[in-house]
Design a protein around this motif. Sequence first.
Motif, PDB file in Angstrom:
ATOM      1  N   ALA A 165      -0.918  10.447   5.274  1.00 14.90           N
ATOM      2  CA  ALA A 165      -0.798  10.147   4.091  1.00 14.90           C
ATOM      3  C   ALA A 165      -1.660  11.547   3.146  1.00 14.90           C
ATOM      4  N   GLU A 166      -2.469  11.674   3.024  1.00 18.09           N
ATOM      5  CA  GLU A 166      -2.937  13.059   1.702  1.00 18.09           C
ATOM      6  C   GLU A 166      -1.732  13.816   1.417  1.00 18.09           C
ATOM      7  N   LEU A 167      -1.216  13.591   2.153  1.00 18.37           N
ATOM      8  CA  LEU A 167       0.246  15.319   1.823  1.00 18.37           C
ATOM      9  C   LEU A 167      -1.117  16.077   1.608  1.00 18.37           C
ATOM     10  N   ARG A 168      -1.805  16.681   2.908  1.00 18.38           N
ATOM     11  CA  ARG A 168      -2.870  17.396   3.529  1.00 18.38           C
ATOM     12  C   ARG A 168      -2.031  18.157   4.392  1.00 18.38           C
ATOM     13  N   ASP A 226       8.700  -1.261  -0.060  1.00 17.98           N
ATOM     14  CA  ASP A 226       6.941  -1.581  -0.336  1.00 17.98           C
ATOM     15  C   ASP A 226       7.114  -0.370  -1.836  1.00 17.98           C
ATOM     16  N   ASP A 227       5.688  -0.421  -1.880  1.00 19.41           N
ATOM     17  CA  ASP A 227       5.262   0.100  -3.072  1.00 19.41           C
ATOM     18  C   ASP A 227       3.260   0.704  -2.865  1.00 19.41           C
ATOM     19  N   PRO A 228       3.736   1.999  -2.435  1.00 22.47           N
ATOM     20  CA  PRO A 228       2.585   2.460  -1.319  1.00 22.47           C
ATOM     21  C   PRO A 228       1.607   2.043  -2.548  1.00 22.47           C
ATOM     22  N   LYS A 229       1.731   1.836  -3.970  1.00 26.52           N
ATOM     23  CA  LYS A 229       0.751   1.136  -5.187  1.00 26.52           C
ATOM     24  C   LYS A 229      -0.654   0.534  -4.249  1.00 26.52           C
ATOM     25  N   GLN A 282      -2.706   6.592  -1.307  1.00 28.95           N
ATOM     26  CA  GLN A 282      -1.809   5.533  -0.594  1.00 28.95           C
ATOM     27  C   GLN A 282      -1.442   6.032  -0.042  1.00 28.95           C
ATOM     28  N   PRO A 283      -1.130   4.381   0.554  1.00 28.55           N
ATOM     29  CA  PRO A 283      -0.173   4.382   1.875  1.00 28.55           C
ATOM     30  C   PRO A 283       1.219   4.826   2.529  1.00 28.55           C
ATOM     31  N   LEU A 284       1.304   5.480   2.832  1.00 31.44           N
ATOM     32  CA  LEU A 284       2.907   5.704   3.787  1.00 31.44           C
ATOM     33  C   LEU A 284       3.849   4.797   3.213  1.00 31.44           C
ATOM     34  N   SER A 285       5.040   4.604   2.731  1.00 35.42           N
ATOM     35  CA  SER A 285       5.951   3.302   2.802  1.00 35.42           C
ATOM     36  C   SER A 285       6.624   3.588   4.218  1.00 35.42           C
TER      37      SER A 285
END
Length: 321
Positions: free
Chosen positions: A112-115, A272-275, A264-267
């Motif tokens: 979710a945080e792309l880390r 889906d709009d992750p915002k 932002q959660p993963l679509s």
Amino acid sequence: MRFSRRFSTPARWLASIILLLVTLASLPAGANCWPLPATGSRLIGQNVFHVVQDDGGSLESIAKKYNVGFLALLQANPGVDPYVPRAGSVLTIPLQMLLPDAPRKGLVINLAELRVYYYPAGKNSVTVYPIGIGQLGGDTMTPTMQTTVSDKRANPTWTPTANIRARYLANGIKLPAVVPAGPDNPMGHHAIRLAAYGGVYLLHGTNADFGIGMRVSSGCIRLRDDDIKALYKEMPVGTPVRIINTPIKASVEPDGRRLVEVHQPLSKSINDDPKVLPILLNARMKQFQAAPETDAQIMARAMQHRSGMPVEINAHAANAI
């Protein structure tokens, strides 16, 4: 961080500038490596600021300069033009974060945080790398898992799966059965194979100058070339790997600060709009939210803004909004 824009006194401004200069001087070249926090703390790093120059540089080039992900930089600076950010504007570089709620051992990847967080054995430190992950779609989404590193390869070849070759062919690109090592290999110069799922998922480099901190891959985990090279060199086969998907993290720090970090959660669907996708809270997070020490309104705003940076949500902070 609070959702406030109060002006500081000159003395506080001076102290902030000194702290910023010290932080900038201490930032590592390339990787963002931080000492592990004190017992009971999950807070690491320090945000810094970047003044956009009048040179036509994109947000991607700024993200690369500080080795953060593209979407992380975009979420920390809502409204900024991702292609031509306005010269003279000041961007927040999101280098402060909460460690994931997972064992501090080996690799912890939070989709979710792309880390990815790397805890080297025998060292009191953590190195944080931005990553690209699987695209939206059934067989291209990166799964959660608990596994180990099973193999490492320098100058890897790429053997695209039948599904990948079919997907490329639908776009008019005919892939060979095996792509040899070299500048045209999308895996870059190093690859680290994970044991789960028959070894089909890897951490690897890239021959492209974009896509880090985004959902761009066919399911593997993509890093910048210098980052995968460093991991390849330092991380042994057998290293434990945990892949999680946690868009919200929280901490009660030893000094009493209650912090929440929302991504932002993963679509899961193209629609889906992750915002605005709902963020589901587990029992522990609901308890954190309902505690009298938490200001529920500030936490709600943090969950709405989804800045990807730690926000202080103590009840006494209500008058600072």
